[in-house]
Write a protein that holds these residues in place. Structure first.
Motif, mmCIF file in Angstrom:
data_model
loop_
_atom_site.group_PDB
_atom_site.id
_atom_site.type_symbol
_atom_site.label_atom_id
_atom_site.label_comp_id
_atom_site.label_asym_id
_atom_site.label_seq_id
_atom_site.Cartn_x
_atom_site.Cartn_y
_atom_site.Cartn_z
ATOM 1 N N VAL A 155 29.645 45.737 25.077
ATOM 2 C CA VAL A 155 28.960 46.732 25.911
ATOM 3 C C VAL A 155 28.545 46.128 27.244
ATOM 4 O O VAL A 155 28.642 46.769 28.291
ATOM 5 N N MET A 156 28.074 44.894 27.229
ATOM 6 C CA MET A 156 27.649 44.222 28.463
ATOM 7 C C MET A 156 28.348 42.868 28.553
ATOM 8 O O MET A 156 27.747 41.823 28.304
ATOM 9 N N ARG A 157 29.617 42.877 28.917
ATOM 10 C CA ARG A 157 30.439 41.676 28.852
ATOM 11 C C ARG A 157 29.936 40.549 29.757
ATOM 12 O O ARG A 157 30.030 39.378 29.414
ATOM 13 N N LYS A 158 29.421 40.883 30.937
ATOM 14 C CA LYS A 158 29.045 39.854 31.893
ATOM 15 C C LYS A 158 27.609 39.376 31.723
ATOM 16 O O LYS A 158 27.157 38.476 32.434
ATOM 17 N N ASN A 159 26.884 39.983 30.795
ATOM 18 C CA ASN A 159 25.496 39.588 30.572
ATOM 19 C C ASN A 159 25.460 38.335 29.710
ATOM 20 O O ASN A 159 26.058 38.280 28.643
ATOM 21 N N THR A 160 24.773 37.288 30.164
ATOM 22 C CA THR A 160 24.713 36.049 29.385
ATOM 23 C C THR A 160 23.438 35.288 29.689
ATOM 24 O O THR A 160 22.989 35.232 30.838
ATOM 25 N N ILE A 161 22.858 34.704 28.670
ATOM 26 C CA ILE A 161 21.685 33.853 28.832
ATOM 27 C C ILE A 161 22.088 32.441 29.238
ATOM 28 O O ILE A 161 21.273 31.651 29.702
ATOM 29 N N TYR A 162 23.383 32.117 29.069
ATOM 30 C CA TYR A 162 23.903 30.799 29.459
ATOM 31 C C TYR A 162 24.668 30.955 30.766
ATOM 32 O O TYR A 162 25.866 31.252 30.781
ATOM 33 N N GLU A 163 24.006 30.723 31.871
ATOM 34 C CA GLU A 163 24.632 30.978 33.171
ATOM 35 C C GLU A 163 25.715 29.967 33.525
ATOM 36 O O GLU A 163 26.497 30.201 34.444
ATOM 37 N N LYS A 164 25.792 28.861 32.806
ATOM 38 C CA LYS A 164 26.835 27.871 33.082
ATOM 39 C C LYS A 164 28.144 28.190 32.352
ATOM 40 O O LYS A 164 29.127 27.472 32.512
ATOM 41 N N GLN A 165 28.141 29.230 31.521
ATOM 42 C CA GLN A 165 29.394 29.657 30.897
ATOM 43 C C GLN A 165 30.392 30.062 31.978
ATOM 44 O O GLN A 165 29.998 30.558 33.034
ATOM 45 N N VAL A 166 31.666 29.854 31.719
ATOM 46 C CA VAL A 166 32.715 30.399 32.590
ATOM 47 C C VAL A 166 33.407 31.513 31.824
ATOM 48 O O VAL A 166 33.258 31.638 30.608
ATOM 49 N N ALA A 167 34.155 32.339 32.533
ATOM 50 C CA ALA A 167 34.746 33.518 31.893
ATOM 51 C C ALA A 167 35.699 33.135 30.762
ATOM 52 O O ALA A 167 35.647 33.692 29.671
ATOM 53 N N ASN A 168 36.569 32.165 31.026
ATOM 54 C CA ASN A 168 37.584 31.800 30.034
ATOM 55 C C ASN A 168 38.164 30.441 30.408
ATOM 56 O O ASN A 168 37.731 29.811 31.379
ATOM 57 N N ARG A 169 39.122 29.980 29.653
ATOM 58 C CA ARG A 169 39.730 28.677 29.913
ATOM 59 C C ARG A 169 40.381 28.615 31.286
ATOM 60 O O ARG A 169 40.415 27.565 31.931
ATOM 61 N N PHE A 170 40.895 29.751 31.750
ATOM 62 C CA PHE A 170 41.557 29.791 33.056
ATOM 63 C C PHE A 170 40.570 29.475 34.179
ATOM 64 O O PHE A 170 40.937 28.871 35.188
ATOM 65 N N GLU A 171 39.300 29.891 33.984
ATOM 66 C CA GLU A 171 38.291 29.691 35.020
ATOM 67 C C GLU A 171 37.618 28.329 34.924
ATOM 68 O O GLU A 171 36.850 27.952 35.801
ATOM 69 N N SER A 172 37.882 27.596 33.856
ATOM 70 C CA SER A 172 37.194 26.322 33.649
ATOM 71 C C SER A 172 37.851 25.197 34.442
ATOM 72 O O SER A 172 39.054 24.974 34.329
#
Length: 599
Positions: A429-446
């Motif tokens: 429902v809220m895909r971009k909401n995260t308490i861990y702001e250092k997460q990246v979207a996926n392996r491609f973005e890492s």
């Protein structure tokens, strides 16, 4: 010492090196979890129990007297409650900002950032400072959990071992993940959940760091076994015998997933909004956790349930001993309390507070559902457990790990279907909401995997695929004198010029720099011809070559352009391919791959 690297090389050939090191990391993570557990409990007993005269209900004890806790609130010395978290804040703040500023906040984010952007490197002092500061913060009633500090303890040791043994950046990252898994698996008595959490929490999208899964499982098993041998094997929380036998109730659980997602947005915005507010305060950083602690203490004067981890209140709610309105108040107050504790710069994790918030939201939802839909609601207490998992899955974007962890720490696997539904819905429902702001979207973005995708993309493209983007070669006859050469290349768009014989076959090549070199010599220009300038050793490519090979040629010789020749007639130039063209095409393919990956 030289014996150790030698043994590791032998183990590496058989594929066991990282697995052996994962065992070592698991032992240290389990030992660290034990030390952290007993130290935190000791400080909490001293500060809250003895000084504050507060004894909240205990997790794993359904028979605990909650009435006794309420009666304590009118006993003497309660007035000092608001000072205890402030005292913890000032000690924690001084430790962190004096010795390791990167240890502030919740430690899991620090480990995530180290994995993606720091090559898996964590300074040796960070886990130590994080541990001591977190013991003080949690022990004095701070609304924080043990997951962040213990994750950083394990991750820090994994990074330390890899660095000391001179392992590769890839191996250091894997051992960092294994350390996280060991610490979390032990602390929450959740070996499988801890391993999955470590490899899933790195990304916002449904993604796993699969290379680290097996070392994480091994580390988590070892740490959990060590921790359980000392503290016992019972789950962290006990539950009634919940059962899922009404498929129609999935509609209510679906609604609960949406509620968890929406409340998760409020939680994250409050958490980082208060953090930004504290950063703007014109006071020294080490004072800010004390201000946050003072705010927490004042809040605790009205809602004392916000102090500490809050697992005892989850335990109470699981057995239906907390009223609907009390659960709602605790959920909202816990959001504020956690933000005051951690966002001010205090040290601790967000996992435990998130579980408490989710449990209280679930309990509130379940009690309300029983009033509105009594025929559909099988057991309102079950919503406490499901809400606990759903809320954290939504804010952490780790649905698989969370549903397993909650099942393990409660010892209840009867609600897997509702757990799966709520966790997935809360995340989607809220895909971009995260308490861990250092997460990246996926392996491609890492940044950790950038090289993987560069190689994959270049290996899949042949030189011939870029024929239309190549430039027509400006070919120079061998006998052409220098003045005519200058006239011909004046309007040319290429940087290198093939020299050809009477049959149109390339015999050499030169660049504009070669012409400058000739002009600096005391030779009449009319006496210089193309064959005098040309280099006979020509680096070329064929249409069937992959761009990885061409890029290596350009890089090794520091060339800006390369002639592409017929593979059957190596002296016949087809077109010129520049480094700029190659990189532009690569960037274009990267964008296309990125869009496909997002889909």
């Amino acid at each position: 010492m030289p014996v150790v690297p030698g043994i590791l090389k032998i183990l590496d050939k058989t594929g066991f090196r990282l697995l052996i090191l994962a065992v070592l990391v698991g032992i240290v993570a389990g030992t660290g979890a034990l030390a952290f557990y007993f130290a935190t409990n000791g400080v909490e007993h001293l500060m809250l129990g003895q000084l504050g005269n507060i004894h909240p209900p205990l997790e794993g004890r359904p028979e605990s007297s909650f009435t006794q806790f309420i009666n304590q609130l009118s006993m003497p010395f309660r007035w000092c409650l608001f000072l205890i978290p402030a005292l913890g804040g000032i000690i924690s703040g001084w430790l962190v900002y004096t010795y390791a500023p990167e240890a502030e906040g919740h430690g899991t984010d620090g480990a995530i950032e180290a994995f993606h952007r720091k090559g898996g490197t964590i300074r040796g002092r960070v886990p130590i400072i994080k541990t001591v500061a977190s013991i003080v913060t949690i022990g004095t009633g701070g609304s924080a959990g043990r997951e962040g500090p213990i994750a950083q303890i394990g991750a820090g040791f994994g990074s330390f071992v890899a660095t000391k043994l001179g392992l590769s950046v890839r191996d250091r990252r894997i051992l960092l993940i294994a350390g996280m898994a060991g610490g979390i698996g032990a602390t929450f008595r959740s070996p499988l959940g801890g391993a999955l959490f470590a490899v899933e929490v790195l990304y916002r999208d449904p993604e796993f760091e699969h290379e680290g899964l097996i070392p994480s499982i091994i580390s988590s098993i070892i740490a959990y076994s060590l921790f359980g041998a000392v503290t016992g094997w019972k789950p962290l929380l006990t539950t009634p015998a919940f059962r899922f036998e009404k498929p129609g109730e999935l509609l209510l659980y679906l609604a609960l997933g949406v509620v968890c997602a929406l409340c998760g947005v409020v939680y994250v915005k409050t958490f980082y909004g208060i953090r930004d507010g504290f950063r703007r305060l014109p006071v020294p950083n080490w004072i800010k956790p004390a201000i946050g602690g003072l705010g927490l203490g004042i809040l605790a004067m009205f809602v004392p349930q916000v102090l500490g981890s809050g697992y005892g209140w989850v335990q109470a709610a699981l057995y239906g001993k907390v009223a609907l309105w009390v659960m709602l108040v605790i959920a909202l107050a816990k959001i504020l309390a956690t933000s005051l504790t951690i966002s001010s710069g205090g040290s601790g994790g967000v996992f435990a507070p998130s579980l408490v918030i989710g449990a209280m939201l679930g309990g509130t939802f379940g009690a309300t559902a029983e009033i509105l839909f009594p025929a559909l609601t099988q057991d309102p207490r079950a919503y406490v457990l499901v809400g606990m998992a759903g809320f954290f899955a939504g804010v952490a974007n780790a649905p698989v790990a969370t549903l397993i962890m909650v099942s393990e720490l409660t010892g209840n696997y009867s609600l897997l279907a509702p757990l799966m539904l709520v966790c997935v819905v809360a995340m989607l429902v809220m895909r971009k909401n995260t308490i861990y702001e250092k997460q990246v979207a996926n392996r491609f973005e890492s940044p950790a995997h950038l090289g993987d995708f560069v190689i994959d993309i270049l290996e899949g493209i042949k030189v011939g695929d870029l024929a239309k983007k190549g430039r027509k070669a400006t070919q120079i006859p061998e006998s052409m004198p220098l003045p005519e050469i200058l006239n011909r290349i004046a309007t040319a768009k290429t940087a290198y010029y093939p020299v050809i014989d009477d049959n149109g076959l390339m015999t050499g090549i030169f660049s504009i720099n070669d012409i400058r070199r000739i002009l600096n010599e005391d030779i009449p220009p009319t006496l210089v011809i193309a064959s005098d300038i040309a280099t006979r050793s020509v680096i070329s490519a064929t249409p069937d070559e992959y761009l990885t090979s061409v890029m290596k040629k350009l890089t090794d010789r520091n060339l800006d352009e390369i002639p592409v020749v017929d593979q059957n007639v190596p002296q016949k130039v087809l077109f010129m391919l520049s480094r700029r063209t190659l990189l532009a095409h690569y960037a274009e393919q990267m964008e296309k791959t990125k869009e496909v990956y997002k889909e």
